[in-house]
Write an enzyme that holds these catalytic residues in place. Structure first.
Site, PDB file in Angstrom:
ATOM      1  NE  ARG A  22      -3.491  -2.511   2.247  1.00 21.27           N
ATOM      2  CZ  ARG A  22      -4.818  -2.518   2.383  1.00 21.27           C
ATOM      3  NH1 ARG A  22      -5.450  -1.443   2.736  1.00 21.27           N
ATOM      4  NH2 ARG A  22      -5.496  -3.627   2.172  1.00 21.27           N
ATOM      5  CG  HIS A 217     -19.955   3.039   3.152  1.00 20.87           C
ATOM      6  ND1 HIS A 217     -18.965   3.870   2.692  1.00 20.87           N
ATOM      7  CD2 HIS A 217     -19.323   2.062   3.853  1.00 20.87           C
ATOM      8  CE1 HIS A 217     -17.782   3.428   3.081  1.00 20.87           C
ATOM      9  NE2 HIS A 217     -17.974   2.329   3.779  1.00 20.87           N
ATOM     10  CE  LYS A 248     -16.506   5.067   6.123  1.00 18.37           C
ATOM     11  NZ  LYS A 248     -15.042   5.192   6.031  1.00 18.37           N
ATOM     12  CB  THR A 278      -8.761   9.868  25.158  1.00 16.24           C
ATOM     13  OG1 THR A 278      -7.687   9.542  26.041  1.00 16.24           O
ATOM     14  CG2 THR A 278      -9.040  11.351  25.246  1.00 16.24           C
TER      15      THR A 278
END
Ligand code: PLP
Length: 397
Positions: A22, A217, A248, A278
């Site tokens: 990647r 999504h 998103k 946290t």
């Protein structure tokens, strides 16, 4: 120690040799919030139009959202400074959870560091605390759902992707007295498939199974008040637990679940992934709340994004470029070979100023390598025409 490093190096070389290594490119935005990628071409930095951003509606750049973030950060600073239990709960967290629960028509909601963590922590908590619980999982479920079930260690029954008949057979063969949880996504991130959500939810009810739907999504873009795909039909049965992201379409950061008061209290009280970390920065919560306030009544941005997706698919069809048709906004173009997929993406980037991340194994199964094209409300018609002409040249060679 040296052995560990040897293994690490072998694994990385193997990834490289298979074309699956990647590479991260840098994202930048212009003054109007249009997403670009900046990359180094022969020593100079050049820009390419970004077609893989999940900032679907460009809300991350909305002035109202930025203003809410700025105002809140002046009050709270840029960190919460603690876990929810130890001084990390502010008015901004409480207010956002209330907004999320109302948006999804649930009694309560709970915030997490991401939707990945929300999936992991919720399924892990339910499974570990209820060992007899059986998970019924769609075979294409996201890594975070799979990881949550795996780490709980409960019995898991996988049903064929979006196959209501297979699910029914599996539910009917299971112990009728065992508690059951049916887990699926409303829109599948990699292939863009839309689940037969109404049928699955009805079936689950018939078998007295609870339901968990990942709407990551879909939130912000589908259904009444853009609350998600499960809100498309007001008369349909609603999922028991909804998972969503703030990262998103909402354009900020974080994840959540929305459910009954008991379920939320249970995860809040026992969920390791909720308790021992946290909390979100309060300013992020304020920004997310401002974004949701706008998205609940938005027609323009969602309409523009969907209209451009429609144009893109129409042009692909006219040019004879095959793509996986679905009812969502995600358009995968199957290539089926990792090297070819990367070569097409490289040519799009270097010769045409277009950035589409090749999707290779393990994100998709071997042989399913694809270009996953995301059109956002920040793109325009000219860019879509250019995209299709460039795809034509790169795919046909
Ligand atoms: N669920 C699905 C289906 C996803 O595709 C993703 C991420 O892309 C997640 C959950 C995790 O969302 P987040 O980025 O908020 O962790």
């Amino acid at each position: 120690m040296f052995e560990i490093i040897d293994i690490i190096n072998q694994e990385l070389s193997s990834l490289r040799s298979k074309g699956n290594y990647r590479h991260f490119l840098h994202q930048v935005k212009d003054d109007d919030g249009n997403p670009f990628i900046k990359y180094n071409k022969d020593g100079t930095w050049v820009k390419a139009v970004n077609y893989c951003s999940n900032d679907y509606l460009s809300m991350s750049n909305h002035p109202y959202v930025i203003e809410a973030f700025t105002r809140s950060s002046k009050i709270y600073g840029v960190s919460s400074g603690g876990t929810r239990n130890i001084s990390g709960t502010t008015e901004a967290h409480i207010s956002l959870e209330k907004t999320l629960s109302q948006w999804h028509e649930k009694e309560a909601a709970l915030l997490f560091g991401s939707a990945y963590i929300a999936n992991l922590a919720t399924l892990q908590t339910l499974g570990r605390r209820i060992p007899e619980l059986i998970f019924f999982s769609d075979e294409k479920n996201h890594a975070s759902l799979i990881e949550g079930m795996r780490s709980a260690g409960n019995k898991k029954i996988v049903f064929k992707h979006n196959d209501i008949h297979d699910l029914e057979e599996k539910l009917s063969n299971a112990d009728p007295l065992a508690p059951k949880l049916v887990i699926f996504e409303s829109i599948y991130s990699m292939n863009g498939h839309v689940a037969p959500a109404a049928e699955i939810l009805k079936l689950a009810q018939e078998y007295k199974a609870m339901t968990y739907v990942d709407e990551v999504h879909a939130v912000g873009m589908y259904g009444a008040k853009n609350a998600g795909y499960c809100f498309n039909d007001p008369t349909a049965i609603k999922p028991d637990i909804i998972n969503g992201t703030l990262s998103k379409a909402i354009g900020t950061f974080g994840g959540y679940i929305a459910s009954s008061a008991e379920v939320v209290d249970f995860v809040r009280s026992f969920g390791s992934g909720f308790i021992f970390t946290t909390s979100l920065p309060p300013a992020v919560c304020s920004a997310a709340e401002a974004s949701i306030e706008l998205l609940q009544k938005d027609k323009e941005r969602v309409y523009k994004m969907k209209t451009l997706v429609h144009l893109f698919r129409k042009l692909l069809t006219e040019e004879g470029i095959p793509f996986t048709f679905n009812q969502s906004h995600i358009t995968p173009i199957k290539v089926g070979n990792p090297e070819k997929c990367k070569a097409i993406a490289d040519r799009l980037l270097h010769d045409f100023g277009i950035y589409i991340q090749p999707i290779n194994y393990p994100t998709v199964p071997l042989g399913e390598e694809c270009l996953r094209v995301i059109i956002t409300s920040a793109h325009n018609e000219d860019q879509i025409y250019h995209l299709v002409q460039s795809l034509k040249k790169c795919i046909r060679g």
